[in-house]
Design a protein around this motif. Structure first.
Motif, PDB file in Angstrom:
ATOM      1  N   THR A 209     -12.108  -8.926   5.155  1.00 37.47           N
ATOM      2  CA  THR A 209     -12.991  -8.441   4.105  1.00 37.47           C
ATOM      3  C   THR A 209     -12.763  -9.152   2.771  1.00 37.47           C
ATOM      4  OG1 THR A 209     -11.451  -6.695   3.421  1.00 37.47           O
ATOM      5  CG2 THR A 209     -13.012  -6.160   5.187  1.00 37.47           C
ATOM      6  N   GLN A 210     -13.796  -9.120   1.932  1.00 33.54           N
ATOM      7  CA  GLN A 210     -13.674  -9.642   0.577  1.00 33.54           C
ATOM      8  C   GLN A 210     -12.680  -8.823  -0.239  1.00 33.54           C
ATOM      9  OE1 GLN A 210     -14.589 -12.520  -0.122  1.00 33.54           O
ATOM     10  NE2 GLN A 210     -16.727 -12.679  -0.749  1.00 33.54           N
ATOM     11  N   MET A 211     -12.635  -7.508  -0.004  1.00 29.95           N
ATOM     12  CA  MET A 211     -11.708  -6.656  -0.739  1.00 29.95           C
ATOM     13  C   MET A 211     -10.264  -7.074  -0.476  1.00 29.95           C
ATOM     14  SD  MET A 211     -13.049  -4.218  -2.657  1.00 29.95           S
ATOM     15  CE  MET A 211     -11.866  -2.879  -2.608  1.00 29.95           C
ATOM     16  N   TYR A 212      -9.951  -7.395   0.776  1.00 32.63           N
ATOM     17  CA  TYR A 212      -8.597  -7.854   1.111  1.00 32.63           C
ATOM     18  C   TYR A 212      -8.283  -9.159   0.383  1.00 32.63           C
ATOM     19  CZ  TYR A 212      -4.663  -9.584   3.876  1.00 32.63           C
ATOM     20  OH  TYR A 212      -3.440 -10.083   4.269  1.00 32.63           O
ATOM     21  N   ARG A 213      -9.216 -10.111   0.450  1.00 37.19           N
ATOM     22  CA  ARG A 213      -8.971 -11.406  -0.178  1.00 37.19           C
ATOM     23  C   ARG A 213      -8.816 -11.260  -1.694  1.00 37.19           C
ATOM     24  NH1 ARG A 213     -12.235 -12.955   4.267  1.00 37.19           N
ATOM     25  NH2 ARG A 213     -14.192 -12.467   3.208  1.00 37.19           N
ATOM     26  N   MET A 214      -9.620 -10.386  -2.295  1.00 36.79           N
ATOM     27  CA  MET A 214      -9.536 -10.173  -3.730  1.00 36.79           C
ATOM     28  C   MET A 214      -8.198  -9.528  -4.108  1.00 36.79           C
ATOM     29  SD  MET A 214     -12.369  -8.151  -5.993  1.00 36.79           S
ATOM     30  CE  MET A 214     -12.067  -6.623  -5.106  1.00 36.79           C
ATOM     31  N   THR A 215      -7.767  -8.552  -3.313  1.00 30.48           N
ATOM     32  CA  THR A 215      -6.500  -7.876  -3.579  1.00 30.48           C
ATOM     33  C   THR A 215      -5.325  -8.840  -3.430  1.00 30.48           C
ATOM     34  OG1 THR A 215      -7.411  -5.768  -2.825  1.00 30.48           O
ATOM     35  CG2 THR A 215      -5.012  -5.965  -2.877  1.00 30.48           C
ATOM     36  N   MET A 216      -5.340  -9.632  -2.365  1.00 31.30           N
ATOM     37  CA  MET A 216      -4.253 -10.579  -2.156  1.00 31.30           C
ATOM     38  C   MET A 216      -4.218 -11.660  -3.226  1.00 31.30           C
ATOM     39  SD  MET A 216      -2.490  -9.388   0.250  1.00 31.30           S
ATOM     40  CE  MET A 216      -1.394 -10.779   0.550  1.00 31.30           C
ATOM     41  N   ALA A 217      -5.403 -12.054  -3.735  1.00 27.04           N
ATOM     42  CA  ALA A 217      -5.439 -13.033  -4.815  1.00 27.04           C
ATOM     43  C   ALA A 217      -4.797 -12.452  -6.076  1.00 27.04           C
ATOM     44  CB  ALA A 217      -6.878 -13.457  -5.094  1.00 27.04           C
ATOM     45  N   TRP A 218      -5.003 -11.161  -6.319  1.00 31.47           N
ATOM     46  CA  TRP A 218      -4.394 -10.499  -7.490  1.00 31.47           C
ATOM     47  C   TRP A 218      -2.868 -10.532  -7.376  1.00 31.47           C
ATOM     48  CZ3 TRP A 218      -1.757  -5.679  -8.127  1.00 31.47           C
ATOM     49  CH2 TRP A 218      -1.670  -5.220  -9.441  1.00 31.47           C
ATOM     50  N   PHE A 219      -2.349 -10.229  -6.191  1.00 31.87           N
ATOM     51  CA  PHE A 219      -0.902 -10.327  -5.985  1.00 31.87           C
ATOM     52  C   PHE A 219      -0.446 -11.786  -6.042  1.00 31.87           C
ATOM     53  CE2 PHE A 219      -1.293  -6.078  -3.997  1.00 31.87           C
ATOM     54  CZ  PHE A 219      -0.192  -5.442  -4.559  1.00 31.87           C
ATOM     55  N   GLY A 220      -1.218 -12.667  -5.405  1.00 31.56           N
ATOM     56  CA  GLY A 220      -0.810 -14.063  -5.305  1.00 31.56           C
ATOM     57  C   GLY A 220      -0.695 -14.756  -6.643  1.00 31.56           C
ATOM     58  N   GLU A 231      -4.113  -1.470   7.829  1.00 29.17           N
ATOM     59  CA  GLU A 231      -5.371  -2.018   7.352  1.00 29.17           C
ATOM     60  C   GLU A 231      -6.515  -1.247   7.995  1.00 29.17           C
ATOM     61  OE1 GLU A 231      -5.638  -6.179   8.135  1.00 29.17           O
ATOM     62  OE2 GLU A 231      -3.773  -6.674   7.085  1.00 29.17           O
ATOM     63  N   LEU A 232      -7.464  -0.807   7.192  1.00 28.79           N
ATOM     64  CA  LEU A 232      -8.662  -0.168   7.712  1.00 28.79           C
ATOM     65  C   LEU A 232      -9.755  -0.273   6.676  1.00 28.79           C
ATOM     66  CD1 LEU A 232      -8.345   3.724   7.586  1.00 28.79           C
ATOM     67  CD2 LEU A 232      -6.721   2.216   6.486  1.00 28.79           C
ATOM     68  N   ASN A 233     -11.005  -0.032   7.105  1.00 32.38           N
ATOM     69  CA  ASN A 233     -12.140  -0.326   6.229  1.00 32.38           C
ATOM     70  C   ASN A 233     -12.950   0.896   5.842  1.00 32.38           C
ATOM     71  OD1 ASN A 233     -11.623  -3.039   6.042  1.00 32.38           O
ATOM     72  ND2 ASN A 233     -12.847  -3.559   7.819  1.00 32.38           N
ATOM     73  N   PHE A 234     -12.412   2.078   6.014  1.00 35.73           N
ATOM     74  CA  PHE A 234     -13.132   3.268   5.607  1.00 35.73           C
ATOM     75  C   PHE A 234     -12.467   3.813   4.352  1.00 35.73           C
ATOM     76  CE2 PHE A 234     -14.225   7.897   6.250  1.00 35.73           C
ATOM     77  CZ  PHE A 234     -15.542   7.738   5.869  1.00 35.73           C
ATOM     78  N   THR A 235     -13.156   3.688   3.222  1.00 33.24           N
ATOM     79  CA  THR A 235     -12.550   3.983   1.927  1.00 33.24           C
ATOM     80  C   THR A 235     -12.007   5.394   1.848  1.00 33.24           C
ATOM     81  OG1 THR A 235     -14.078   2.420   0.893  1.00 33.24           O
ATOM     82  CG2 THR A 235     -12.982   3.991  -0.559  1.00 33.24           C
ATOM     83  N   GLU A 236     -12.778   6.363   2.300  1.00 30.68           N
ATOM     84  CA  GLU A 236     -12.337   7.753   2.185  1.00 30.68           C
ATOM     85  C   GLU A 236     -11.128   8.025   3.085  1.00 30.68           C
ATOM     86  OE1 GLU A 236     -13.612   9.766  -0.273  1.00 30.68           O
ATOM     87  OE2 GLU A 236     -14.436   7.775  -0.690  1.00 30.68           O
ATOM     88  N   ALA A 237     -11.040   7.335   4.221  1.00 32.58           N
ATOM     89  CA  ALA A 237      -9.857   7.476   5.077  1.00 32.58           C
ATOM     90  C   ALA A 237      -8.627   6.888   4.381  1.00 32.58           C
ATOM     91  CB  ALA A 237     -10.091   6.785   6.416  1.00 32.58           C
ATOM     92  N   MET A 238      -8.813   5.786   3.662  1.00 29.57           N
ATOM     93  CA  MET A 238      -7.698   5.197   2.914  1.00 29.57           C
ATOM     94  C   MET A 238      -7.191   6.171   1.860  1.00 29.57           C
ATOM     95  SD  MET A 238      -9.290   1.338   2.519  1.00 29.57           S
ATOM     96  CE  MET A 238      -7.881   0.600   1.690  1.00 29.57           C
TER      97      MET A 238
END
Length: 308
Positions: A209-220, A231-238
């Protein structure tokens, strides 16, 4: 040249599903001789045997009542099901137009948008254009773009940036701040940086997902490469996992109402990120001349909800 009859195909499918001529006649409200005529005309038209009638099968068992599909019959039943579905869809579409409805618009977006933003959009659309049928698909940005390219969606709401070469119209739609969702019992500073979060249990969107790549770029950018606990893609479950104490999640704060609801939450707390991070959404679609009837009003309402 005579074409295949959908009524005859419907009869064959009913026999395949129900196991006998009599059961098909009853289900289709046809006289038994009509069912027999449909099959004989199909077989004559195609010059192929579609059903085998076995002798000696017990009459008490409808599915063993001496009938089985030949390979040709199996092929026609398989293709016939799709033909019948297409015919029903076409009929429903024409009826919607006849009743003054504009048509169906297929919209794809992610779970967080569906929960927090689309209800307002759909409510406004229903008030302004009650005849438009919005078919909603809950998808990640990559799947949404793929379906738009394939013509299986009309409009998408996706996370930026887009990959190159899509050939789609793209309009920025919203920019929502990313915040850290933390279990309520964690002691945390007023703002969280990558160093503080990197060694904590983390809940991420999956790596496609783009969200993963964006988050990892922030850490990177700060020199960190953390691993997610899940890792999962349902926001409310997270968010539910955060509330259960399983870990922290970096997610967009998608509305003022959500922020107000989470203030003082018994099992979850929010922290802004330092440096700040935002999730940008874009409205994506093909050229408007290629879109179906009803797409223009949907785009109009979506644009009214655009927010910088």
């Amino acid at each position: 040249m005579r074409c295949l009859s959908l009524d005859q195909i419907r009869t064959l499918v009913a026999i395949a599903d129900l196991g006998s001529f009599a059961a098909a006649a009853q289900a289709l409200h046809l006289a038994p001789p009509t069912v027999s005529l449909h099959i004989s005309e199909l077989e004559s038209r195609l010059d192929a045997t579609l059903l085998l009638r076995r002798k000696g099968a017990p009459r008490a068992d409808a599915r063993a009542a001496g009938l089985s599909l030949t390979p040709a019959g199996q092929e026609l039943v398989q293709r016939g099901r799709q033909l019948l579905r297409d015919a029903e869809d076409a009929e429903a579409q024409v009826r919607r137009h006849a009743r003054g409805l504009v048509g169906r618009v297929r919209l794809g977006t992610a779970t967080g948008v569906v929960v927090h933003l689309l209800p307002q959009v759909l409510e406004s659309l229903a008030q302004q254009h009650p005849g438009i049928d919005v078919e909603l698909s809950v998808l990640g940005s990559a799947d949404t773009l793929a379906r738009l390219d394939a013509g299986r969606l009309d409009i998408g709401l996706v996370t930026l940036p887009l990959p190159g070469g899509t050939g789609l119209r793209c309009t920025p739609w919203r920019r929502d701040p990313m915040v850290a969702f933390l279990p309520a019992d964690w002691e945390a500073p007023a703002q969280l940086d990558p160093a503080w979060l990197a060694d904590k249990p983390l809940i991420f969107n999956d790596s496609s997902t783009q969200m993963y790549r964006m988050t990892m770029a922030w850490f990177g950018q700060a020199g960190f490469n953390p691993s997610a606990r899940i890792e999962l893609n349902f926001t409310e479950a997270m968010k539910s996992l955060v509330a259960a104490g399983y870990g922290a999640a970096l997610l967009p704060l998608e509305s003022e109402q959500e922020a107000q609801r989470l203030v003082g939450h018994e099992r979850m707390q929010l922290r802004p990120l330092n440096p700040p991070l935002s999730r940008e959404l874009a409205l994506v679609h093909a050229d408007e001349a290629l879109l179906p009837p009803g797409a223009a009003p949907v785009l109009e309402v979506l644009r009214a909800f655009a927010q910088a």
